[in-house]
Design an enzyme around this catalytic site. Structure first.
Site, PDB file in Angstrom:
ATOM      1  N   ASN A   1      -6.014   9.083   6.985  1.00 23.81           N
ATOM      2  CA  ASN A   1      -7.538   8.705   6.516  1.00 23.81           C
ATOM      3  C   ASN A   1      -7.156   6.874   6.171  1.00 23.81           C
ATOM      4  OD1 ASN A   1     -10.151   8.529   6.540  1.00 23.81           O
ATOM      5  ND2 ASN A   1     -10.203   9.077   4.354  1.00 23.81           N
TER       6      ASN A   1
ATOM      7  N   HIS B   1      -5.758  -0.888   5.279  1.00 24.15           N
ATOM      8  CA  HIS B   1      -5.431   0.098   6.592  1.00 24.15           C
ATOM      9  C   HIS B   1      -6.565   0.023   7.593  1.00 24.15           C
ATOM     10  CE1 HIS B   1      -8.201   2.640   3.790  1.00 24.15           C
ATOM     11  NE2 HIS B   1      -7.023   2.822   3.149  1.00 24.15           N
TER      12      HIS B   1
ATOM     13  N   ASP C   1       0.766   2.629   3.869  1.00 20.64           N
ATOM     14  CA  ASP C   1       0.279   3.541   3.207  1.00 20.64           C
ATOM     15  C   ASP C   1       0.733   4.856   3.065  1.00 20.64           C
ATOM     16  OD1 ASP C   1      -2.225   4.961   2.162  1.00 20.64           O
ATOM     17  OD2 ASP C   1      -3.356   4.947   4.064  1.00 20.64           O
TER      18      ASP C   1
ATOM     19  N   ASN D   1      -4.417   6.728  -7.217  1.00 19.54           N
ATOM     20  CA  ASN D   1      -4.626   8.033  -7.190  1.00 19.54           C
ATOM     21  C   ASN D   1      -3.749   8.759  -7.798  1.00 19.54           C
ATOM     22  OD1 ASN D   1      -3.439   7.380  -4.973  1.00 19.54           O
ATOM     23  ND2 ASN D   1      -4.780   8.757  -3.356  1.00 19.54           N
TER      24      ASN D   1
ATOM     25  N   HIS E   1       1.669   5.009  -1.950  1.00 22.15           N
ATOM     26  CA  HIS E   1       1.355   6.302  -2.903  1.00 22.15           C
ATOM     27  C   HIS E   1       2.754   6.867  -3.420  1.00 22.15           C
ATOM     28  CE1 HIS E   1      -2.846   6.095  -1.863  1.00 22.15           C
ATOM     29  NE2 HIS E   1      -2.392   5.777  -0.722  1.00 22.15           N
ATOM     30  N   LEU E   2       2.659   6.724  -4.685  1.00 19.82           N
ATOM     31  CA  LEU E   2       4.195   7.045  -5.280  1.00 19.82           C
ATOM     32  C   LEU E   2       4.049   8.534  -5.886  1.00 19.82           C
ATOM     33  CD1 LEU E   2       5.669   4.192  -6.954  1.00 19.82           C
ATOM     34  CD2 LEU E   2       6.472   5.162  -4.852  1.00 19.82           C
TER      35      LEU E   2
ATOM     36  N   HIS F   1     -10.383   0.141   0.103  1.00 17.33           N
ATOM     37  CA  HIS F   1     -10.478   1.490   1.099  1.00 17.33           C
ATOM     38  C   HIS F   1     -12.088   1.558   1.465  1.00 17.33           C
ATOM     39  CE1 HIS F   1      -9.691   5.714   2.243  1.00 17.33           C
ATOM     40  NE2 HIS F   1     -10.850   5.631   2.112  1.00 17.33           N
TER      41      HIS F   1
ATOM     42  N   HIS G   1       0.789  -1.285  -0.069  1.00 17.42           N
ATOM     43  CA  HIS G   1      -0.088  -0.066   0.058  1.00 17.42           C
ATOM     44  C   HIS G   1       0.961   1.214   0.145  1.00 17.42           C
ATOM     45  CE1 HIS G   1      -4.262   1.541   1.211  1.00 17.42           C
ATOM     46  NE2 HIS G   1      -3.464   2.513   0.627  1.00 17.42           N
TER      47      HIS G   1
END
Length: 430
Positions: free
Chosen positions: A282, A236, A309, A99, A67-68, A183, A65
């Site tokens: 979140n 998460h 995350d 995203n 986010h790049l 999610h 999990h």
């Protein structure tokens, strides 16, 4: 730091921890042509040697999990810098969330990420979006995403509002050998909340996000998996009730797996009293009761995996406590946070921690990782389980610094990270 490629590499006299083989013993690990190989008399002549005395060698961590922020938000992070952070934390494989800007909802974006990641210090796997633009209105072309190289499906950052779209994605994921990761958030309950709804939100006069927002969505995903006999992965997890829902579902034979993150077993909502936006994510930090439930879920196997995350944001964005975007970075601190909060306290063994950070995520994602078996990829994390270090944001390897672990002294230090037999990270001695 990118090391010179080593065709062969010998790690000598190291404690080998490999849950995939129920292995915990001292010996040598040999990598030949980028693959785990048998240690022989000939391998002992290898010119490239790491002395593993006092260290642990384990399968490289698999962070499912991440986010790049690439494409489109590279001021926060990009594929190469994100993978530098991964390598510094012992992560050799990661799942990139969709995203981005544009959203990872087309074969072109999937291919962009995979092409750019070829030069990265970690292996990047792609989670594509279930709906176009994460808007929940039009389903993505899952077949095209699969053949472009995506291995997972999610609208992470948002839930899939249309349950029929989620069901169809689960059916197609089963057909194409992909993994659906969810999610879980009821947006109507969450509304425009900022932190956990409870004592701290009332003290600060800030609108909160009720636990029910997560719990109701978790129940929906479980019900869907049970009704159709299909697997689903819950992202998460942060609440006691969600842990209980997942535990009950597993006991009933529902094909559900789940992850949590280090911040949920380390911190509580009380940290928000500092008004530091690096503690805003979140789902939000919850109560001590929830934290204890997360730990119990890790202990009894209800929670299969620990993921970060990892969510980079610029210092300027995080400067405003109320209006800052949610998210914190975590790949460089995840192993140490687990050792500090779970292993050194006797809550988990080091084998159980590695299982949840490497073997189990690899199994859930169906990727070639998470093991040191003969013939496996030469992806290894080598760490000192006793060394203490202080998290200095100026020394982190990604672009962003928004970690809730800043200035904390953690136990367990990554010394080397090896990807396909190449040393992609070596700890600097101050």
């Amino acid at each position: 730091m990118r090391g010179k490629f080593m065709k062969d590499l010998l790690i000598k006299n190291v404690r080998i921890v490999d849950p995939s083989q129920d292995l915990d013993s001292t010996g040598d690990v040999y990598i030949k042509d980028g693959k785990i190989s048998t240690v022989t008399d000939e391998s002992q002549q290898c010119p490239n040697v790491i002395d593993g005395t006092g260290l642990i060698a384990a399968p490289g961590l698999v962070d499912m999990h991440v986010h790049l922020r690439d494409p489109g938000q590279t001021q926060k992070e990009d594929i190469l810098t994100g993978c530098n952070a991964a390598a510094a934390g012992g992560v050799t494989s990661l799942l990139a969330m969709p995203n981005t800007s544009p959203t990872t909802d087309s074969g072109e974006v999937v291919k962009y990420i995979l092409d750019k990641s070829r030069k990265a210090n970690a292996k990047v796997y792609v989670a594509a979006s279930i709906t176009k633009g994460l808007k929940g209105l039009v389903p993505s072309d899952i077949e095209a995403l699969k053949y472009a190289g995506a291995i997972a499906l999610t609208d992470d950052g948002r839930p899939v509002k249309n349950t029929a779209f989620l069901r169809d994605a689960m059916l197609q994921a089963e057909k194409y050998g992909m993994t659906v990761v969810c999610h879980c958030e009821d947006l109507y309950l969450a509304s425009d909340g900022k932190i956990n709804e409870g004592e701290v939100s009332r003290k600060l006069g800030i609108k909160g996000i009720p636990k029910a927002a997560e719990d109701c969505a978790t129940a929906r995903e479980i019900a869907l998996a049970a009704a159709y006999g299909l697997p689903v992965h819950i992202c998460h997890v942060s609440t006691k009730t969600s842990v209980e829902l997942i535990r009950d579902a597993k006991n009933r034979g529902v094909k559900v797996t789940a992850e949590t993150a280090p911040h949920y077993f380390t911190f509580t909502e009380d940290e928000l009293l500092k008004k530091d936006a690096d503690f805003r994510m979140n789902p939000p930090l919850r109560t001590e009761e929830d934290r204890q439930a997360i730990i119990k879920g890790l202990q009894d196997g209800t929670l299969d995996a620990i993921a970060t995350d990892h969510a980079p944001h610029t210092p300027q964005e995080k400067a405003d406590f109320i209006n800052a975007p949610n998210g914190s970075i975590g790949m460089e601190t995840s192993l140490s946070a687990g050792i500090t909060a779970l292993v050194s306290t006797g809550l988990l063994t080091i084998n159980q921690l590695i299982e949840k950070m490497s073997a189990n995520p690899a199994r859930i994602l169906k990727i070639n990782a998470g093991t040191l078996k003969h013939g496996a990829c030469g992806d290894i994390v080598i760490f000192d389980p006793e060394e203490q270090w202080t998290v200095d944001t100026d020394k982190l390897h990604g672009k962003s610094k928004n970690t809730p672990f800043k200035n904390m002294t953690l136990k367990g230090k990554v010394k080397y990270t090896v990807k396909d037999g190449e040393i992609v990270y070596k700890d600097k001695i101050d």
